[in-house]
Enzyme design. Structure first.
Site, PDB file in Angstrom:
ATOM      1  CD  GLN A 120       3.526   5.986   2.566  1.00 31.16           C
ATOM      2  OE1 GLN A 120       2.608   5.373   2.043  1.00 31.16           O
ATOM      3  NE2 GLN A 120       4.515   5.375   3.194  1.00 31.16           N
TER       4      GLN A 120
ATOM      5  N   GLY B  55       0.846  -1.183   0.000  1.00 31.46           N
ATOM      6  CA  GLY B  55       0.000   0.000   0.000  1.00 31.46           C
ATOM      7  C   GLY B  55       0.882   1.234   0.000  1.00 31.46           C
TER       8      GLY B  55
ATOM      9  CG  HIS C 197      -0.222   1.817   7.469  1.00 31.71           C
ATOM     10  ND1 HIS C 197       0.726   1.460   8.417  1.00 31.71           N
ATOM     11  CD2 HIS C 197       0.438   2.586   6.569  1.00 31.71           C
ATOM     12  CE1 HIS C 197       1.889   2.014   8.090  1.00 31.71           C
ATOM     13  NE2 HIS C 197       1.756   2.688   6.966  1.00 31.71           N
ATOM     14  CD  GLU C 198      -0.826   2.626   2.791  1.00 36.20           C
ATOM     15  OE1 GLU C 198      -0.392   3.795   2.765  1.00 36.20           O
ATOM     16  OE2 GLU C 198      -0.074   1.643   2.948  1.00 36.20           O
TER      17      GLU C 198
ATOM     18  CG  HIS D 192       0.601   7.198   5.306  1.00 33.03           C
ATOM     19  ND1 HIS D 192       1.722   7.732   5.899  1.00 33.03           N
ATOM     20  CD2 HIS D 192       0.857   5.873   5.158  1.00 33.03           C
ATOM     21  CE1 HIS D 192       2.614   6.773   6.111  1.00 33.03           C
ATOM     22  NE2 HIS D 192       2.109   5.621   5.677  1.00 33.03           N
TER      23      HIS D 192
ATOM     24  CB  CYS E  90       5.595   2.904   7.699  1.00 30.45           C
ATOM     25  SG  CYS E  90       5.097   4.305   6.675  1.00 30.45           S
ATOM     26  CG  LEU E  91       6.751   1.248   1.716  1.00 29.77           C
ATOM     27  CD1 LEU E  91       6.097   1.519   0.373  1.00 29.77           C
ATOM     28  CD2 LEU E  91       7.813   0.167   1.592  1.00 29.77           C
TER      29      LEU E  91
HETATM   30 NI    NI Z   1       3.102   3.772   5.737  1.00 28.96          NI
END
Ligand code: NI
Length: 174
Positions: A51, A46, A132-133, A136, A90-91
């Protein structure tokens, strides 16, 4: 298509509240294509537009098998229930993983890139990814939702060692 630079913890872009998506323009379609490529490149499941430094309420999520990618415009959680704790990463915070307690199921309303209204009933990993997304989009990171002691430990580790740039290549980073 292009792989975009994923903003990392400490970047103010990750803390801003994103703006609703209006009209679907060719530019927006290009952003979605780039976000999809970026998510695959990072081996994520995701990715939210903030991000990659784009302040729009837009996310891309892999389907349950991780084969197809769906873009969700203006996603919102309209119902939720239960509670489940699971490991998350998380990326944007490579190398950090911690258990996060979230709703066990969610009902999400969104719009597809073609303008179709979507209602998604998700549970399990998909429910976690969506929560989670969508966080963001409001400038919320998963470490905001972990146990305060764990959060302090993660923050101290980042301060001391920096972010592990290679560590995003992990099966469960969002
Ligand atoms: Ni994340």
């Amino acid at each position: 298509m292009a792989v975009l630079k994923v903003r990392k913890y400490g970047d103010p872009a990750l803390r801003r509240s994103a703006t609703p998506v209006g009209e679907v323009t060719p530019e927006l379609r290009a952003i979605i294509a780039d976000m999809t490529e970026t998510m695959y490149d990072e081996v994520g499941i995701g990715l939210a537009a903030p991000q990659v430094g784009i302040p729009l309420r837009l996310i891309v999520v892999a389907d349950e098998e991780g084969r197809a990618v769906q873009a969700l415009l203006n996603p919102a959680i309209v119902d939720r229930g239960g509670e489940v704790t699971g490991e998350e990463g998380c990326l944007s915070i490579p190398g950090a993983f911690a258990p996060v307690t979230r709703s066990a199921w969610v009902k999400v309303e969104a719009r597809s890139v073609d303008g179709t209204p979507l209602t998604i009933d998700a549970r399990g990993l998909r429910a976690r990814v969506l929560q989670h997304e969508i966080d963001h989009l409001d400038g919320v990171l998963f470490i905001d939702r972990v146990d305060p002691m764990v959060r302090d430990r993660i923050k101290r580790k980042i301060k001391k060692e920096g972010l592990r740039e290679d560590a995003s290549r992990h099966a469960f980073a969002l």
